[in-house]
Design a protein around this motif. Structure first.
Motif, short mmCIF file in Angstrom:
data_model
loop_
_atom_site.label_atom_id
_atom_site.label_comp_id
_atom_site.label_asym_id
_atom_site.label_seq_id
_atom_site.Cartn_x
_atom_site.Cartn_y
_atom_site.Cartn_z
N ASN A 1 47.40 146.71 -8.89
CA ASN A 1 46.71 145.67 -7.70
C ASN A 1 47.59 145.44 -6.65
N LYS A 2 47.23 144.94 -5.61
CA LYS A 2 48.11 144.51 -4.51
C LYS A 2 49.21 143.59 -4.80
N LYS A 3 48.85 142.66 -5.61
CA LYS A 3 50.13 141.52 -5.93
C LYS A 3 51.29 142.62 -6.63
N GLU A 4 51.14 143.57 -7.20
CA GLU A 4 52.33 144.39 -7.66
C GLU A 4 52.92 145.08 -6.27
N ILE A 5 52.25 145.20 -5.60
CA ILE A 5 52.81 145.91 -4.16
C ILE A 5 53.58 144.97 -3.53
N ALA A 6 53.25 143.77 -3.44
CA ALA A 6 53.76 142.51 -2.87
C ALA A 6 55.12 142.07 -3.39
N VAL A 7 55.05 142.09 -4.62
CA VAL A 7 56.26 141.83 -5.47
C VAL A 7 57.29 143.02 -5.35
N PHE B 1 60.09 151.03 -25.78
CA PHE B 1 58.99 151.65 -26.44
C PHE B 1 58.58 150.61 -27.27
N LEU B 2 59.20 149.69 -28.15
CA LEU B 2 58.85 148.83 -29.07
C LEU B 2 58.22 147.57 -28.49
N ILE B 3 58.35 147.18 -27.10
CA ILE B 3 57.92 145.85 -26.57
C ILE B 3 56.71 146.10 -25.76
N ASP B 4 55.65 145.69 -26.31
CA ASP B 4 54.24 145.97 -25.79
C ASP B 4 53.94 145.33 -24.46
N ILE B 5 54.19 145.71 -23.38
CA ILE B 5 53.91 145.17 -22.15
C ILE B 5 53.22 146.22 -21.36
N LYS B 6 51.92 145.67 -20.56
CA LYS B 6 51.07 146.80 -19.95
C LYS B 6 51.16 146.97 -18.58
N LYS B 7 51.68 145.72 -17.79
CA LYS B 7 51.46 145.86 -16.41
C LYS B 7 53.01 146.92 -15.86
N PRO B 8 52.85 147.73 -14.90
CA PRO B 8 53.92 148.37 -14.40
C PRO B 8 54.95 147.73 -14.02
N VAL B 9 54.78 146.51 -13.16
CA VAL B 9 56.03 145.83 -12.70
C VAL B 9 56.58 145.13 -13.76
N SER B 10 55.93 144.67 -14.76
CA SER B 10 56.66 143.82 -15.88
C SER B 10 57.40 144.76 -16.55
N ASN B 11 56.92 146.06 -16.73
CA ASN B 11 57.68 146.92 -17.53
C ASN B 11 59.11 147.57 -16.85
N LEU B 12 58.88 147.47 -15.53
CA LEU B 12 60.05 147.94 -14.67
C LEU B 12 61.01 146.72 -15.05
#
Length: 218
Positions: A192-198, A114-125
């Protein structure tokens, strides 16, 4: 206020339940597929909470998940205390306090998440899996270590896949497992589609590990 309190209690109960269900992936049950549901649900839950304004329960979210997990897979300690009446007073301590202590590590992981501010779902995962992986390493080393029931043990029946541990170690493999089990969540949270690809590429990881392990065994 009462409705809010009931909602919080329900959320804590939900986390305990999915933590407990995760134990079914370990021996002797080895229901590996259940981890996709539990870890994806856990990640979606804390990711949505991270975007909310109120983050006061960040530590408790991980703690309750961990408590459900360890409560249901460390019960064998209490069984070992039933063979001598003199140790019977330790049964409640072993049953509750040991899981409660080990759950602190998961609580610290979600608090840091929770302390680290990242927005993208894949990055958060990947942040999620990294933090839990690091905290599992710490759990296995500090105070002489409590390396019981790592998530990686879910693959204990898959001899080909676990061959990779001889090269990268159990804790690095454990981190990979957490990412793998939580990756279905990105198909729900995708932006976005890029996250699905990753995510799709990452799902091929077990196949690669299986091929590597098979050649190593041969």
């Amino acid at each position: 206020f009462i409705k809010l309190k009931k909602k919080i209690y329900f959320e804590f109960l939900f986390l305990i339940v999915i933590g407990a269900l995760t134990s079914l992936s370990l021996p002797p049950y080895n229901i590996l597929l259940i981890n996709f549901a539990t870890f994806s649900s856990f990640f979606i839950f804390i990711f949505q909470k991270k975007k909310s304004i109120n983050k006061n329960n960040a530590f408790l979210y991980g703690w309750f998940f961990g408590f459900g997990y360890f409560l249901t897979n460390l019960y064998w300690i209490t069984i070992s205390l039933t063979f001598d009446v003199n140790f019977s007073f330790l049964i409640p301590i072993a049953l509750i306090l040991i899981p409660a202590f080990l759950s602190i590590f998961y609580g610290v992981a979600t608090y840091c998440f929770f302390l680290i501010d990242i927005k993208k779902p894949v990055s958060n995962l990947f942040l999620f899996s990294f933090l839990i992986g690091v905290i599992e390493f710490l759990r296995g080393t500090i105070l002489t270590g409590f390396p019981w029931n790592l998530i990686a043990y879910s693959f204990s029946n898959n001899l080909e896949i676990i061959q990779i541990t001889s090269s990268i170690g159990i804790y690095a493999f454990n981190m990979m497992c957490i990412s793998f089990f939580a990756i279905p969540a990105t198909f729900i949270l995708r932006e976005n589609k890029k996250e699905i690809a990753v995510s799709t590429i990452f799902l091929l990881l077990p196949i690669i590990l299986y091929m590597y392990g098979s050649s190593k065994i041969k």
